[in-house]
Design an enzyme around this catalytic site. Structure first.
Site, short mmCIF file in Angstrom:
data_model
loop_
_atom_site.label_atom_id
_atom_site.label_comp_id
_atom_site.label_asym_id
_atom_site.label_seq_id
_atom_site.Cartn_x
_atom_site.Cartn_y
_atom_site.Cartn_z
CD GLU A 88 -3.03 -1.30 0.20
OE1 GLU A 88 -3.03 -0.20 -0.55
OE2 GLU A 88 -3.54 -2.27 0.08
NE ARG B 71 -17.83 -3.23 -0.16
CZ ARG B 71 -17.95 -4.70 -0.01
NH1 ARG B 71 -18.80 -5.36 0.13
NH2 ARG B 71 -16.46 -5.13 0.05
CB CYS C 127 -6.87 -3.02 5.99
SG CYS C 127 -6.69 -4.91 6.52
CG HIS D 123 -4.49 -5.24 1.64
ND1 HIS D 123 -4.79 -3.83 1.63
CD2 HIS D 123 -5.49 -5.61 2.69
CE1 HIS D 123 -5.69 -3.46 2.54
NE2 HIS D 123 -6.18 -4.69 3.05
N1 PCA Z 1 -8.78 -7.09 5.84
C1 PCA Z 1 -9.68 -5.94 6.21
C2 PCA Z 1 -9.86 -5.80 7.77
C3 PCA Z 1 -8.79 -6.91 8.22
C4 PCA Z 1 -8.14 -7.57 7.11
O1 PCA Z 1 -7.55 -8.52 7.17
C5 PCA Z 1 -9.61 -4.82 5.41
O2 PCA Z 1 -8.69 -4.89 4.39
O3 PCA Z 1 -9.83 -3.66 5.77
#
Ligand code: PCA
Length: 219
Positions: free
Chosen positions: A84, A94, A147, A170
């Site tokens: 990111e 959502r 996240c 991610h």
């Molecule tokens: N993914 C979610 C929250 C926790 C996770 O592992 C997100 O992308 O916000």
């Protein structure tokens, strides 16, 4: 490795959204205690709850005083190591979090800046992963769920410490998860662990400014 080693904080999340497992925590706990570039990985679990997760991240940073922080999260449908670029100051959920909270257009930090950039060498990490035969890309948005909230909280808590490299990555679904979502991308756990290990090594050792290579997107 001793108790006095520099700490690399690696966080993962509990499952959410009906899943039974979260790859981010599976990877983090697999690397707990690993030596990387003379530092020691300390893995911590975050709840998938807006408020509690943000507070926990700030507490981990204050208590562990890490030299580097990588927060991991699951991104259903993404196909690669998704590093990111930026955290934004908005919660817009959502689905409810694991507490039932569903904030809409609320700031992560009232009066905070609109965003914070990752202080990880994100492009060097992408390049290094690709050179090792692992799929990776820069992501321009960490979403507006828990996240992004944790990523923003992390960068906010380190705003006076630009020397501490910190950011968010991610991960795709695990194969067992994707088996229940036909067509969604997945990646086996050992490959995820290897990629995160390599990403941490680059994050901790990269010298100078970030690599210069186009990783942008055309809307
Ligand atoms: N993914 C979610 C929250 C926790 C996770 O592992 C997100 O992308 O916000």
């Amino acid at each position: 490795m001793t108790e006095n080693d520099a700490v690399i904080l690696l966080t993962g999340f509990e499952p959410f959204g009906g899943e039974l497992i979260n790859p981010s925590w599976e990877v983090a706990r697999a690397l707990d205690g690993a030596p990387i570039a003379g530092a020691r990985v300390v893995a911590q679990l975050l709840p998938c709850r807006f408020r509690a997760a943000g507070e926990a991240m700030q507490r981990f940073v204050a208590e562990l005083r890490p030299v580097c922080v990588l927060a991991l999260g699951q991104a259903s449908g993404r196909a690669d190591f998704s590093i990111e670029r930026v955290a934004i100051n908005v919660d817009d959920a959502r689905i409810p979090d694991n507490d039932g909270a569903q904030p809409i257009d609320e700031p992560v930090v009232a009066e905070g800046p609109a965003g914070y950039f990752s202080t990880l060498p994100i492009k060097a990490m992408v390049a290094g992963l690709r050179a090792a035969g692992l799929p990776a890309s820069v992501s321009q948005s960490a979403g507006t769920f828990v996240c992004n909230h944790v990523f923003y909280s992390l960068m906010h808590s380190l705003r006076q410490h630009p020397d501490v490299r910190a950011g968010f990555m991610h991960l795709p679904l695990l194969p067992a998860q994707a088996s229940r979502h036909p067509g969604l991308a997945c990646m086996p756990l050992p490959l995820m662990i290897e990629g995160v290990r390599q990403a941490l090594r680059i994050a901790a050792t990269h010298q100078g400014g970030d690599a210069v290579q186009a990783e942008g997107q055309i809307a």
